[in-house]
Structure formats: structure tokens, C-alpha cells
Design a protein around this motif. Structure first.
Motif, short mmCIF file in Angstrom:
data_model
loop_
_atom_site.label_atom_id
_atom_site.label_comp_id
_atom_site.label_asym_id
_atom_site.label_seq_id
_atom_site.Cartn_x
_atom_site.Cartn_y
_atom_site.Cartn_z
N ARG A 4 0.82 -1.22 0.00
CA ARG A 4 0.00 0.00 0.00
C ARG A 4 0.85 1.26 0.00
NH1 ARG A 4 -4.23 -1.28 -2.19
NH2 ARG A 4 -5.41 0.37 -1.24
N LEU A 5 2.15 1.14 0.27
CA LEU A 5 3.05 2.29 0.22
C LEU A 5 3.88 2.18 -1.05
CD1 LEU A 5 4.49 4.80 1.45
CD2 LEU A 5 6.10 3.19 2.47
N LYS A 6 3.82 3.21 -1.86
CA LYS A 6 4.62 3.27 -3.08
C LYS A 6 5.53 4.48 -2.97
CE LYS A 6 1.48 0.78 -5.99
NZ LYS A 6 1.90 -0.54 -5.82
N ILE A 7 6.80 4.28 -3.29
CA ILE A 7 7.78 5.37 -3.24
C ILE A 7 8.09 5.77 -4.68
CG2 ILE A 7 10.09 6.08 -2.52
CD1 ILE A 7 9.88 3.89 -0.31
N ILE A 8 7.96 7.05 -4.93
CA ILE A 8 8.21 7.60 -6.26
C ILE A 8 9.29 8.66 -6.11
CG2 ILE A 8 7.15 8.86 -8.19
CD1 ILE A 8 4.46 7.60 -6.64
N HIS A 51 1.17 7.16 -1.65
CA HIS A 51 2.29 7.43 -2.55
C HIS A 51 3.17 8.46 -1.85
CE1 HIS A 51 0.27 6.14 -6.58
NE2 HIS A 51 0.10 5.25 -5.62
N LEU A 52 4.42 8.11 -1.68
CA LEU A 52 5.41 9.02 -1.10
C LEU A 52 6.29 9.50 -2.25
CD1 LEU A 52 6.76 10.41 1.28
CD2 LEU A 52 8.11 8.32 1.62
N VAL A 53 6.15 10.77 -2.59
CA VAL A 53 6.91 11.35 -3.70
C VAL A 53 8.14 12.05 -3.12
CG1 VAL A 53 6.89 12.97 -5.64
CG2 VAL A 53 4.82 11.65 -5.07
N LYS A 81 -8.60 6.52 -4.50
CA LYS A 81 -8.30 6.04 -3.13
C LYS A 81 -6.80 6.13 -2.86
CE LYS A 81 -12.33 3.96 -1.72
NZ LYS A 81 -12.98 4.43 -0.57
N THR A 82 -6.22 7.28 -3.18
CA THR A 82 -4.78 7.49 -3.05
C THR A 82 -4.51 8.77 -2.27
OG1 THR A 82 -4.41 6.40 -5.17
CG2 THR A 82 -2.63 7.78 -4.35
N LYS A 83 -3.54 8.68 -1.35
CA LYS A 83 -3.04 9.86 -0.65
C LYS A 83 -1.60 10.07 -1.11
CE LYS A 83 -5.96 9.48 3.39
NZ LYS A 83 -6.03 9.41 4.84
N ILE A 84 -1.30 11.27 -1.54
CA ILE A 84 0.03 11.59 -2.07
C ILE A 84 0.73 12.53 -1.09
CG2 ILE A 84 1.33 12.57 -3.99
CD1 ILE A 84 -1.25 11.97 -5.70
N TYR A 85 1.83 12.05 -0.53
CA TYR A 85 2.65 12.84 0.38
C TYR A 85 3.89 13.28 -0.39
CZ TYR A 85 -0.15 10.99 4.24
OH TYR A 85 -1.18 10.67 5.09
N GLU A 86 4.25 14.54 -0.26
CA GLU A 86 5.41 15.06 -0.98
C GLU A 86 6.53 15.43 -0.02
OE1 GLU A 86 3.95 17.41 -4.73
OE2 GLU A 86 2.69 17.90 -3.00
N MET A 87 7.75 15.06 -0.40
CA MET A 87 8.93 15.42 0.37
C MET A 87 9.94 16.06 -0.57
SD MET A 87 9.45 12.42 3.11
CE MET A 87 10.23 13.55 4.23
N LEU A 88 10.56 17.12 -0.11
CA LEU A 88 11.60 17.79 -0.87
C LEU A 88 12.95 17.46 -0.26
CD1 LEU A 88 9.95 21.30 -1.33
CD2 LEU A 88 9.82 19.32 -2.84
N ILE A 89 13.86 17.00 -1.11
CA ILE A 89 15.22 16.68 -0.67
C ILE A 89 16.17 17.60 -1.44
CG2 ILE A 89 16.99 14.90 -0.48
CD1 ILE A 89 14.69 12.81 -0.64
N PRO A 90 16.87 18.48 -0.74
CA PRO A 90 17.78 19.41 -1.44
C PRO A 90 18.94 18.66 -2.11
CG PRO A 90 17.41 20.09 0.84
CD PRO A 90 16.84 18.73 0.69
N MET A 91 19.14 18.94 -3.38
CA MET A 91 20.26 18.32 -4.12
C MET A 91 21.60 18.70 -3.50
SD MET A 91 19.45 16.31 -6.66
CE MET A 91 20.84 16.37 -7.76
N LYS A 92 21.66 19.87 -2.86
CA LYS A 92 22.94 20.30 -2.30
C LYS A 92 23.41 19.39 -1.16
CE LYS A 92 21.12 24.00 0.64
NZ LYS A 92 21.16 25.44 0.83
N MET A 93 22.51 18.56 -0.63
CA MET A 93 22.91 17.60 0.40
C MET A 93 23.79 16.49 -0.20
SD MET A 93 19.41 17.32 2.66
CE MET A 93 20.13 16.61 4.15
#
Length: 149
Positions: A4-8, A51-53, A81-93
Motif C-alpha cells: 500500500r506504500l509506493k515510493i516515487i 504514494h510518497l513522492v 483512493k490514493t493519498k500523495i505525500y510530498e517530500m523535498l530533498i535538497p540536491m545540495k545535500m
């Protein structure tokens, strides 16, 4: 079991995207679904797919950050029936990493940890650290790098 968890993963720049294999994402997704979420009875067998983006972002006038950022509320697509969570990851890391491939894997794991511990109170940060310690990093590092575009 239907995961049920998909990582994109995505990037704001096609040419500067982290060169990570889709197999790494697939492994982490399966590892979390099979070894954590099933055990804790979180998300699995639920009505919603999550969905974890993970968006790797270049710094710009609108976006300057030194940490991984989780958006406050998910986007809900009721019909799907989807919940989309967004995360930002800085490229500078990734900028000065001696091993960018390993650092990208670590950042993905850190983002998943932040998401799970923030969203589901049954999971503690210490528990996630122990959980990641059991992951087969040697296998992940054996996957093609840089990944083909």
C-alpha cells in the motif's frame, strides 16, 4: 499482500537528477512494506494507497533549504483512493558527498524515516534507525550506478 506504500522519486532537473537505480527504490519500498508496515499493521489491507513522492530539488530563488522537508498535508485523490505525500530533498545535500550513490540511498532512507515517524505514531525514530541497520546496503551498492537515464 498488496503493498500500500509506493515510493516515487523525481527531480527538478533531468540532467542533475541523482543517478539512482529504480531497483534501489523498489528494494526500499518492498523492505518497508514487508518488514515494517505489515508487522505494525500500518497502511496494509487499508482502503487507501499511499504514494510518497521524493523530489530532489535544485536550489532556486523560491527554494532554499538545508534539510528534508515533508509537506504538511497530503493530496487526496478520492476517486483513486490514493493519498500523495510530498517530500523535498535538497540536491545540495549530495554536493560534497564522497560516495554520492551511498549518500542518495541514505537520503532516501532518511526521507522515508521522517515520513513514517511523522505520519504514524506507532513508529519511533530509534526503531527506524535499528530497522535501517538490518537493510542489505551491500546489495543496494551492487546495483548499477550511475543508473541509466
Amino acid at each position: 499482500m498488496d503493498p500500500r506504500l509506493k515510493i516515487i522519486h523525481d527531480s527538478t532537473s533531468f540532467t542533475k537528477r541523482p543517478p539512482i537505480s529504480f531497483k534501489v527504490i523498489e528494494y526500499i519500498e518492498n523492505y518497508v512494506n514487508e518488514n515494517l508496515l505489515t508487522e505494525k499493521k500500518i497502511i496494509v489491507n487499508g482502503n487507501w494507497e499511499v504514494h510518497l513522492v521524493l523530489a530532489f530539488c535544485e536550489e532556486s530563488a523560491r527554494y532554499k533549504s538545508d534539510y528534508i522537508f515533508l509537506a504538511k498535508t497530503p493530496t487526496t485523490v478520492t476517486k483513486e483512493k490514493t493519498k500523495i505525500y510530498e517530500m523535498l530533498i535538497p540536491m545540495k545535500m549530495l554536493k560534497n558527498a564522497s560516495n554520492p550513490y551511498l549518500k542518495t540511498i541514505e537520503l532516501i532512507c532518511e526521507a522515508v524515516k521522517i515520513f513514517l515517524t511523522t505520519t504514524y505514531k506507532k513508529i519511533s525514530p530509534a526503531e527506524m534507525d535499528a530497522f535501517w541497520g538490518k537493510m542489505d546496503v551491500k546489495y543496494l551498492l551492487s546495483l548499477p550506478y550511475p543508473a541509466p537515464v
